[in-house]
Design a protein around this motif. Structure first.
Motif, PDB file in Angstrom:
ATOM      1  N   VAL A 523     -19.572  -0.823  -1.845  1.00 41.66           N
ATOM      2  CA  VAL A 523     -18.406  -1.186  -1.171  1.00 41.66           C
ATOM      3  C   VAL A 523     -18.017  -0.422   0.182  1.00 41.66           C
ATOM      4  CG1 VAL A 523     -15.736  -1.231  -1.788  1.00 41.66           C
ATOM      5  CG2 VAL A 523     -17.349  -1.872  -3.414  1.00 41.66           C
ATOM      6  N   VAL A 524     -17.709  -1.229   1.101  1.00 42.67           N
ATOM      7  CA  VAL A 524     -17.465  -0.287   2.331  1.00 42.67           C
ATOM      8  C   VAL A 524     -16.442   0.680   2.330  1.00 42.67           C
ATOM      9  CG1 VAL A 524     -17.295  -0.686   4.680  1.00 42.67           C
ATOM     10  CG2 VAL A 524     -17.960  -2.749   3.532  1.00 42.67           C
ATOM     11  N   ASP A 525     -15.368   0.536   1.702  1.00 40.66           N
ATOM     12  CA  ASP A 525     -14.313   1.147   1.630  1.00 40.66           C
ATOM     13  C   ASP A 525     -14.170   2.371   0.417  1.00 40.66           C
ATOM     14  OD1 ASP A 525     -11.597   2.301   1.564  1.00 40.66           O
ATOM     15  OD2 ASP A 525     -10.608   0.513   1.904  1.00 40.66           O
ATOM     16  N   ALA A 526     -14.725   3.532   0.929  1.00 42.66           N
ATOM     17  CA  ALA A 526     -14.966   4.142  -0.388  1.00 42.66           C
ATOM     18  C   ALA A 526     -13.814   5.173  -0.456  1.00 42.66           C
ATOM     19  CB  ALA A 526     -16.165   5.136  -0.033  1.00 42.66           C
ATOM     20  N   PHE A 527     -13.013   5.497   0.630  1.00 44.20           N
ATOM     21  CA  PHE A 527     -12.152   6.666   0.564  1.00 44.20           C
ATOM     22  C   PHE A 527     -10.538   6.101   0.259  1.00 44.20           C
ATOM     23  CE2 PHE A 527     -15.358   8.833   2.795  1.00 44.20           C
ATOM     24  CZ  PHE A 527     -15.586   9.860   2.185  1.00 44.20           C
ATOM     25  N   ASN A 528     -10.156   4.884   0.684  1.00 49.92           N
ATOM     26  CA  ASN A 528      -8.772   4.453   0.435  1.00 49.92           C
ATOM     27  C   ASN A 528      -8.820   3.137   0.032  1.00 49.92           C
ATOM     28  OD1 ASN A 528      -6.147   4.592   0.594  1.00 49.92           O
ATOM     29  ND2 ASN A 528      -5.833   4.404   2.753  1.00 49.92           N
ATOM     30  N   GLN A 529      -9.432   2.729  -1.082  1.00 46.97           N
ATOM     31  CA  GLN A 529      -9.697   1.291  -1.671  1.00 46.97           C
ATOM     32  C   GLN A 529      -8.426   1.140  -2.655  1.00 46.97           C
ATOM     33  OE1 GLN A 529     -12.546  -1.133  -4.650  1.00 46.97           O
ATOM     34  NE2 GLN A 529     -13.461   0.618  -3.392  1.00 46.97           N
ATOM     35  N   TYR A 530      -7.804   0.108  -2.339  1.00 49.23           N
ATOM     36  CA  TYR A 530      -6.751  -0.341  -3.221  1.00 49.23           C
ATOM     37  C   TYR A 530      -7.382  -1.117  -4.561  1.00 49.23           C
ATOM     38  CZ  TYR A 530      -2.852  -2.793  -5.588  1.00 49.23           C
ATOM     39  OH  TYR A 530      -1.899  -3.253  -6.459  1.00 49.23           O
ATOM     40  N   THR A 531      -7.163  -0.262  -5.837  1.00 46.79           N
ATOM     41  CA  THR A 531      -7.888  -0.780  -6.907  1.00 46.79           C
ATOM     42  C   THR A 531      -6.987  -1.090  -7.766  1.00 46.79           C
ATOM     43  OG1 THR A 531      -7.673   1.507  -7.800  1.00 46.79           O
ATOM     44  CG2 THR A 531      -9.887   0.897  -6.530  1.00 46.79           C
ATOM     45  N   GLY A 532      -5.595  -1.214  -7.426  1.00 50.55           N
ATOM     46  CA  GLY A 532      -4.591  -1.485  -8.404  1.00 50.55           C
ATOM     47  C   GLY A 532      -4.464  -3.115  -8.649  1.00 50.55           C
ATOM     48  N   SER A 533      -3.675  -3.432  -9.583  1.00 54.18           N
ATOM     49  CA  SER A 533      -3.468  -5.131  -9.707  1.00 54.18           C
ATOM     50  C   SER A 533      -1.884  -5.071 -10.030  1.00 54.18           C
ATOM     51  CB  SER A 533      -4.358  -5.566 -11.110  1.00 54.18           C
ATOM     52  OG  SER A 533      -3.742  -4.850 -12.114  1.00 54.18           O
ATOM     53  N   ILE A 534      -1.247  -6.114  -9.446  1.00 54.33           N
ATOM     54  CA  ILE A 534      -0.026  -6.669  -9.820  1.00 54.33           C
ATOM     55  C   ILE A 534       0.084  -7.811 -10.994  1.00 54.33           C
ATOM     56  CG2 ILE A 534       2.271  -7.367  -8.679  1.00 54.33           C
ATOM     57  CD1 ILE A 534       0.981  -4.781  -7.586  1.00 54.33           C
ATOM     58  N   ASP A 613       5.798 -13.443  -6.764  1.00 56.24           N
ATOM     59  CA  ASP A 613       4.417 -13.990  -6.954  1.00 56.24           C
ATOM     60  C   ASP A 613       3.793 -13.880  -5.521  1.00 56.24           C
ATOM     61  OD1 ASP A 613       2.546 -14.828  -9.036  1.00 56.24           O
ATOM     62  OD2 ASP A 613       2.397 -16.567  -7.595  1.00 56.24           O
ATOM     63  N   GLU A 614       4.499 -13.974  -4.432  1.00 51.49           N
ATOM     64  CA  GLU A 614       4.280 -13.866  -3.449  1.00 51.49           C
ATOM     65  C   GLU A 614       3.577 -12.494  -2.797  1.00 51.49           C
ATOM     66  OE1 GLU A 614       5.706 -14.747   1.496  1.00 51.49           O
ATOM     67  OE2 GLU A 614       6.887 -15.317  -0.398  1.00 51.49           O
ATOM     68  N   TYR A 615       4.367 -11.440  -3.312  1.00 50.15           N
ATOM     69  CA  TYR A 615       4.077 -10.110  -3.150  1.00 50.15           C
ATOM     70  C   TYR A 615       2.723  -9.925  -4.081  1.00 50.15           C
ATOM     71  CZ  TYR A 615       3.661  -5.034  -3.635  1.00 50.15           C
ATOM     72  OH  TYR A 615       3.522  -3.805  -3.949  1.00 50.15           O
ATOM     73  N   ARG A 616       2.508 -10.536  -5.136  1.00 45.22           N
ATOM     74  CA  ARG A 616       1.567 -10.289  -5.963  1.00 45.22           C
ATOM     75  C   ARG A 616       0.114 -10.856  -5.271  1.00 45.22           C
ATOM     76  NH1 ARG A 616      -1.539 -13.299  -9.266  1.00 45.22           N
ATOM     77  NH2 ARG A 616      -0.290 -15.143  -9.004  1.00 45.22           N
ATOM     78  N   LEU A 617       0.471 -12.102  -4.756  1.00 52.76           N
ATOM     79  CA  LEU A 617      -0.795 -12.830  -3.863  1.00 52.76           C
ATOM     80  C   LEU A 617      -0.992 -11.776  -2.663  1.00 52.76           C
ATOM     81  CD1 LEU A 617       0.193 -16.351  -4.427  1.00 52.76           C
ATOM     82  CD2 LEU A 617      -1.591 -15.150  -5.419  1.00 52.76           C
ATOM     83  N   PHE A 618      -0.314 -11.403  -2.149  1.00 51.23           N
ATOM     84  CA  PHE A 618      -0.481 -10.280  -0.809  1.00 51.23           C
ATOM     85  C   PHE A 618      -1.295  -9.178  -1.198  1.00 51.23           C
ATOM     86  CE2 PHE A 618       0.974  -6.860   1.638  1.00 51.23           C
ATOM     87  CZ  PHE A 618       0.771  -7.043   3.026  1.00 51.23           C
ATOM     88  N   MET A 619      -0.942  -8.564  -2.277  1.00 53.39           N
ATOM     89  CA  MET A 619      -1.698  -7.432  -2.732  1.00 53.39           C
ATOM     90  C   MET A 619      -3.006  -7.592  -3.382  1.00 53.39           C
ATOM     91  SD  MET A 619       0.301  -4.903  -1.756  1.00 53.39           S
ATOM     92  CE  MET A 619      -0.764  -3.538  -2.467  1.00 53.39           C
ATOM     93  N   GLU A 620      -3.071  -8.763  -3.968  1.00 58.70           N
ATOM     94  CA  GLU A 620      -4.501  -9.409  -4.384  1.00 58.70           C
ATOM     95  C   GLU A 620      -5.499  -9.441  -3.333  1.00 58.70           C
ATOM     96  OE1 GLU A 620      -4.493 -12.777  -6.835  1.00 58.70           O
ATOM     97  OE2 GLU A 620      -3.641 -11.839  -8.691  1.00 58.70           O
ATOM     98  N   GLN A 621      -5.005 -10.052  -2.138  1.00 55.23           N
ATOM     99  CA  GLN A 621      -5.825 -10.288  -0.957  1.00 55.23           C
ATOM    100  C   GLN A 621      -6.518  -9.053  -0.505  1.00 55.23           C
ATOM    101  OE1 GLN A 621      -4.672 -13.620   1.886  1.00 55.23           O
ATOM    102  NE2 GLN A 621      -2.728 -13.282   0.779  1.00 55.23           N
ATOM    103  N   ILE A 622      -5.515  -7.747  -0.619  1.00 54.40           N
ATOM    104  CA  ILE A 622      -5.727  -6.446   0.247  1.00 54.40           C
ATOM    105  C   ILE A 622      -6.948  -6.060  -1.031  1.00 54.40           C
ATOM    106  CG2 ILE A 622      -5.066  -4.369   0.487  1.00 54.40           C
ATOM    107  CD1 ILE A 622      -2.452  -5.441   1.438  1.00 54.40           C
ATOM    108  N   ASN A 623      -6.533  -6.129  -2.308  1.00 61.36           N
ATOM    109  CA  ASN A 623      -7.540  -5.613  -3.238  1.00 61.36           C
ATOM    110  C   ASN A 623      -8.949  -6.477  -3.224  1.00 61.36           C
ATOM    111  OD1 ASN A 623      -9.133  -6.152  -5.743  1.00 61.36           O
ATOM    112  ND2 ASN A 623      -7.344  -4.904  -6.589  1.00 61.36           N
ATOM    113  N   ARG A 624      -9.068  -7.462  -2.749  1.00 62.93           N
ATOM    114  CA  ARG A 624     -10.449  -8.184  -2.806  1.00 62.93           C
ATOM    115  C   ARG A 624     -10.990  -7.854  -1.309  1.00 62.93           C
ATOM    116  NH1 ARG A 624      -7.540 -13.092  -4.662  1.00 62.93           N
ATOM    117  NH2 ARG A 624      -7.057 -13.817  -2.364  1.00 62.93           N
ATOM    118  N   ASN A 625     -10.197  -7.642  -0.339  1.00 64.09           N
ATOM    119  CA  ASN A 625     -10.707  -7.388   1.109  1.00 64.09           C
ATOM    120  C   ASN A 625     -11.350  -5.796   0.970  1.00 64.09           C
ATOM    121  OD1 ASN A 625     -11.564  -8.295   3.725  1.00 64.09           O
ATOM    122  ND2 ASN A 625     -10.429  -6.450   4.286  1.00 64.09           N
ATOM    123  N   ASP A 626     -10.546  -5.007   0.096  1.00 64.12           N
ATOM    124  CA  ASP A 626     -10.712  -3.650   0.012  1.00 64.12           C
ATOM    125  C   ASP A 626     -12.239  -3.416  -0.745  1.00 64.12           C
ATOM    126  OD1 ASP A 626      -9.006  -2.564   1.648  1.00 64.12           O
ATOM    127  OD2 ASP A 626      -7.781  -1.668  -0.006  1.00 64.12           O
TER     128      ASP A 626
END
Length: 635
Positions: A523-534, A613-626
């Motif tokens: 995984v590229v992002d070692a130091f500030n990866q968003y690993t949470g889930s909504i 739900d829109e916020y959940r999807l926003f954070m999911e995209q960040i999670n996937r990219n991180d």
């Protein structure tokens, strides 16, 4: 004749017993009230009688059916008392699922203990509470109490629904009061609930709430008190433990508080005045003087909680704090005020609700409010805020306990409502710069400097004083995306002048890069990866609230193992919307080096339930990219 009388008595007694049993049979509760419920309040009746400015009685009857262990907290069979509050009666009766009485609990069976919590030095307040261990579920408990007090400054709020996962068959409030005390009320959040006002006269007020279904706790919701029904009550003419008061306007309230509660509490000895004047020396700038005084208070004093009689609102004398070296929030605030006055710097006691969750003094309902006190220093058309209980906070810094909320400043001429420091989302910063290298075996070694400011400063500054084992646990939790993590070194710099906290951390971890055959993936992002889930919440009811936004930027140099070449790099990614902005890019450099850049802005705000739900999807995209991965191939 005797036989007929006995038969009639038997029939009446049987009917009465059956009726009582029927009232408390758990199975008689409707299915709709049982849904999502750990307990059901069958009846919660509160009768408040305000006889005069110095006399208030409260009777409470609560009938509650508890279905499981989690529902025990909904019993709430507790009464507080002190010199001005007397518990006249307290008792309970327990019934089984069929409504049969199985236990009577008298006052002597309740526990009675002092209100001593962490940091409390001494207290005259006590509380009586029921510590009941059930033998079976469900059961029904009938709780009754009667309390008298001379303090009428605090009329308890009426909360028809007072807990999650608890439903309500019926809740009743009856209040009786004289027509010359300026009784007032404020109704909040009735919409969508069956709450009715049944009486409202010059001397009486009544409400009834029925069939309120159990509410699930939903992530990212506002505070319970901000979304469920509530009635606030107060008197314009009240009494607080020996002192009559008036609260017609905030200005009048502040004047009363200054004249009756605070007056005479800031006297200091001539010796102490001379000492603080010598410490300030020839400094003329009021802000610089205040910095010197604040530093002196932080080094000299420590926080303890004190709750004796009116001590809940009246500070200890400044002389006593000076002599003892400790005090609660009011005492330390007042002591700092006294020292500032000695060197010619004006300041004001300020009342507020201290909590990580922002809570305002209700500006359009004049009454006794708040649970904390800080100091405000006028500085042009603004204020400098001092948290006098902290031995570590920078001068003028407001952390998440007191920031961005309406507070009451007590000036000699009266009270005024003011907003405390608002940190813009982009000023709640975390700026990270670092590097990591991967070995041919996939092992990681790296170093990073993290600089935090704004509200993120208050979340990080405590790390410095953690014991070594706690620091290790903190970073393993913070970097939970890195398996086999080891902290080699951590160095901290706390720049209080600019309110910046820096963490310099060196780490290593085995097998960060996963090797499969001739390929390595990591995984590229070692130091500030968003690993949470909504969580996905179907049919969400409560609004979405993001209390504090933030702005993170990361710039990390990645050193790839020399014996591998790049097979796949994730593409740059950008996301913009109402909730914030997010961007990542990977830049190829010479000698098997990459530069990874990431920025994320999260906007604070209140949003509708439909937007969750829109916020959940926003954070999911960040999670996937991180979690995007680089694939390398062995040369």
């Amino acid at each position: 004749m005797k036989s007929i009388f006995c038969s009639l008595f038997f029939i009446l007694f049987t009917f009465s017993s059956t009726a009582q049993k029927g009232e408390y049979i758990a199975a008689s509760i409707s299915d709709s009230l049982k849904e999502n419920a750990e307990a059901v309040i069958r009846l919660n009746q509160i009768d408040i009688v305000i006889a005069s400015q110095r006399s208030m009685k409260t009777k409470h009857k609560r009938v509650i059916t508890v279905f499981n262990e989690k529902g025990l907290s909904a019993i709430d069979a507790t009464e507080y008392y002190d010199k001005s509050v007397t518990v006249k009666n307290i008792e309970a009766t327990v019934f089984d699922a069929l409504g049969k009485e199985i236990k009577k609990i008298k006052r002597k069976d309740f526990r009675d203990q002092s209100v001593i919590s962490g940091g409390t030095l001494f207290s005259e307040s006590r509380y009586i509470y029921l510590d009941y261990t059930p033998v079976q579920y469900p059961f029904t408990l009938v709780y009754e109490s009667e309390v008298e007090t001379s303090t009428t400054a605090f009329i308890p709020k009426w909360l028809p629904l007072d807990n999650y996962y608890t439903s309500v068959e019926k809740s009743i409030l009856n209040v009786t009061y004289p027509n010359n005390l300026g009784f007032k009320k404020k109704e909040l959040h009735f919409s969508g609930f069956d709450v009715k006002k049944t009486k409202d006269t010059d001397t009486q007020l009544s409400y009834v709430a029925t069939n309120i279904l159990a509410q699930k706790r939903e992530d990212y919701s506002p505070a319970f008190s901000d979304i469920f029904p509530c009635v606030m009550m107060g008197l314009e003419s009240f009494h607080l433990e020996g002192v009559d008061g008036s609260a017609t306007t905030w200005e009048a309230f502040g004047k009363w508080y200054a004249d009756k509660i605070l007056l005479g509490t800031i006297d200091l000895s001539d010796e102490t005045k001379a000492k603080i004047k010598a410490l300030v020396g020839t400094e003329k700038d009021p802000v610089k003087k205040a910095k010197i005084v604040y530093d002196y208070v932080q080094k000299k004093s420590r926080y303890v909680n004190i709750a004796i009689g009116i001590g809940g609102w009246k500070p200890m004398f400044a002389n006593d704090v000076d002599r003892l070296g400790y005090g609660d929030c009011k005492a330390l605030t007042n002591y700092t005020k006294a020292l500032l006055e000695a060197v010619g710097v004006p300041s004001y006691n300020t009342i507020l609700y201290g909590n990580i969750y922002k809570m305002n003094i209700d500006s359009d309902f004049v009454s006794m409010q708040g649970n904390h006190m800080i100091l405000s220093i006028p500085n042009g058309d603004k204020y400098i805020w001092l948290e006098c209980t902290s031995q570590d906070d920078p001068f003028g810094y407001q952390g998440t306990f007191t920031d961005d909320r309406d507070v009451l400043i007590i000036k000699p001429e009266g009270g005024v409502i003011v907003r405390t420091t608002i940190y813009d989302d982009k000023n709640n910063t975390q700026i990270s710069k670092g590097n990591y290298a991967l070995s041919d075996e996939g092992n990681l070694s790296g170093a990073i400097a993290i600089v935090s400011g704004g509200s993120q400063y208050s979340k990080k500054m405590g790390v410095e004083k953690m014991p070594p084992t706690d620091k290790e646990a903190h970073y393993k939790d913070y970097w939970d995306n890195i398996n086999n993590l080891k902290i080699n070194k951590s160095v901290f710099s706390n720049d209080k002048e600019n309110v910046k906290f820096t963490e310099d951390v060196q780490i290593n971890a085995s097998n960060y890069g996963v090797i499969s055959g001739s390929k390595m993936m990591f995984v590229v992002d070692a130091f500030n990866q968003y690993t949470g889930s909504i969580k996905r919440i179907r049919n969400r009811k409560s609004p979405l609230e993001i209390q504090r936004g933030y702005f993170d930027t990361d710039e990390i140099e990645i050193n790839l193992p020399a014996s591998f070449t790049i097979e796949f790099l994730p593409a740059s990614f950008e996301l913009k919307g109402k909730f914030g902005e997010y961007k990542t890019e990977i830049i190829k450099k010479e000698n098997n080096k990459l530069l990874y850049k990431r920025s994320m802005l999260l906007n604070k705000g209140k949003y509708s339930a439909k937007e969750y739900d829109e916020y959940r999807l926003f954070m999911e995209q960040i999670n996937r990219n991180d979690n995007a991965k680089i694939i390398l191939t062995k040369n």
